[in-house]
Write a protein that holds these residues in place. Structure first.
Motif, short mmCIF file in Angstrom:
data_model
loop_
_atom_site.label_atom_id
_atom_site.label_comp_id
_atom_site.label_asym_id
_atom_site.label_seq_id
_atom_site.Cartn_x
_atom_site.Cartn_y
_atom_site.Cartn_z
N THR A 2 34.66 30.32 40.45
CA THR A 2 35.42 31.42 41.05
C THR A 2 36.92 31.16 40.97
OG1 THR A 2 33.61 31.89 42.58
CG2 THR A 2 35.77 32.80 43.13
N GLN A 60 34.46 34.91 33.03
CA GLN A 60 33.90 35.83 32.04
C GLN A 60 34.86 36.08 30.89
OE1 GLN A 60 30.62 36.66 32.40
NE2 GLN A 60 30.89 35.22 34.08
N GLU A 61 36.11 35.63 31.04
CA GLU A 61 37.08 35.74 29.95
C GLU A 61 36.97 34.52 29.03
OE1 GLU A 61 40.54 38.22 32.39
OE2 GLU A 61 40.82 36.09 31.95
N PRO A 86 42.44 32.56 40.28
CA PRO A 86 41.10 32.95 39.83
C PRO A 86 40.79 32.40 38.44
CG PRO A 86 42.28 34.83 40.73
CD PRO A 86 43.29 33.73 40.59
N ARG A 117 38.27 33.44 36.45
CA ARG A 117 37.83 34.54 35.58
C ARG A 117 36.98 34.00 34.44
NH1 ARG A 117 43.81 37.29 35.30
NH2 ARG A 117 43.99 37.79 37.52
#
Length: 329
Positions: A14, A38-39, A34, A36
């Protein structure tokens, strides 16, 4: 004369935390952003480099940066890579090689839970202990295992994937592709999944019925449990049951003097610890009962994983003497 400092970086599913740590283990500055996950890693690396540059500029007059230690899910100490963590879209990342070329500094990486164990052993609840386990309860679940004073890495550097032990045959789908992993039950995401199963099975009034799955967080469950929400309390009870049983199995393998819980979910303290301790003791082999302490992380000056990552790189620099290449493929 400038003093020396190292970066400790904790890459979580997270958030990512960066700490600048001096030679005495004091966290001089800490910042989170963050992850991220998923990037792509290249996008993450650009943001990480920006934060590092800001901190270096801020402290450049007082401190020389001597190395970078990092902690990440599936961070492989032996090979210096991040090996396709289940909650990330990164694939395999040649982390040490990339960071070393970019910063021209010694770099080392390990699993986030192992870094937390190093931090607890040097600065926290495990000071003076020779046999203990740190279990991280965050977006995922991992463990750092210390036996006879040495951190266990295994033959490939990846020992300690406690979150991917099976606790329910044919159970919940895990990000790793398997079914019934511990991580799907006792992580911050796992307790949210438990909430929705309880909402489907029970008719208790609950504020949780007004929250969509995508909006629900473990922190919300915690705050509602403090307000005596029946479903939130039942979710912590169920989480403690699953975790306590799994820890009892771990005790049979390693006979630790303590098990230390670390991470976001562990901050719920008694809401999690009371049922976990009860089910832990209830499932222990008789020869272990009453002998193993279940404890919360006790690192006050920064995150245990950040301090542990910093301790890792200082240890590696001490080993190599000249602080050049540390870990590579």
């Amino acid at each position: 004369m400038k003093r020396t400092a190292t970066f400790g970086i904790d890459i979580g599913g997270t958030n990512t935390t960066i700490g600048l740590v001096d030679a005495e283990g004091k966290c001089l500055y800490e910042i989170s952003f963050p992850t991220r996950a998923q990037e792509s890693f290249s996008i993450f690396f650009a943001r990480l480099a920006e934060k590092i540059a800001d901190i270096r500029q801020r402290f450049s007059a007082e401190y020389d940066l001597t190395g970078i230690g990092a902690a990440a899910p599936t961070g492989n100490y032996a090979r210096g890579i991040i090996e396709a963590p289940s909650n990330f879209k990164w694939g395999k990342v040649e982390f040490v090689s990339l960071m070393s070329k970019h910063y021209h500094l010694p770099v080392a990486i390990t699993n986030d839970a192992k870094a937390a164990a190093l931090g607890e052993m040097r600065y926290g609840a495990a000071r003076g202990m020779q046999n203990f386990i740190v279990v991280t309860l965050g977006t995922g679940v991992g463990s750092g295992i210390v036996v006879n004073g040495s951190l266990i890495y295994g033959h490939d550097g990846l020992a300690g994937e406690f979150g991917h032990t099976t606790v329910e045959q044919g159970g919940r789908q895990c990000g790793c592709g398997r079914l019934g992993c511990l991580e799907t039950y006792v992580s911050s995401r796992g307790i949210c999944r438990s909430v929705f199963e309880l909402l489907a099975r029970q008719t208790d009034e609950s504020a949780l019925r007004q929250i969509s799955f995508h909006d629900l967080t473990a922190e919300t469950v915690y705050h509602l449990a403090l307000r005596h929400d029946a479903i939130a309390i039942a979710a912590f009870e169920y989480t403690g049951k699953i975790l306590g049983r799994a820890l009892a199995d771990a005790a049979a393998y390693f006979s630790p003097e303590a098990i230390i819980l670390f991470g976001g979910l562990a901050k719920a303290r008694d809401l999690l610890f009371e049922p976990t301790r009860r089910h832990f003791e209830g499932n222990l082999l008789d020869i272990y009962k009453g002998k193993i302490r279940l404890m919360a992380s006790d690192v006050s000056n920064g995150s245990a994983a950040v301090l542990g990552a910093s301790a890792l790189i200082r240890s590696e620099i001490a080993k190599t003497g000249n602080g050049k290449t540390l870990v590579s493929n």
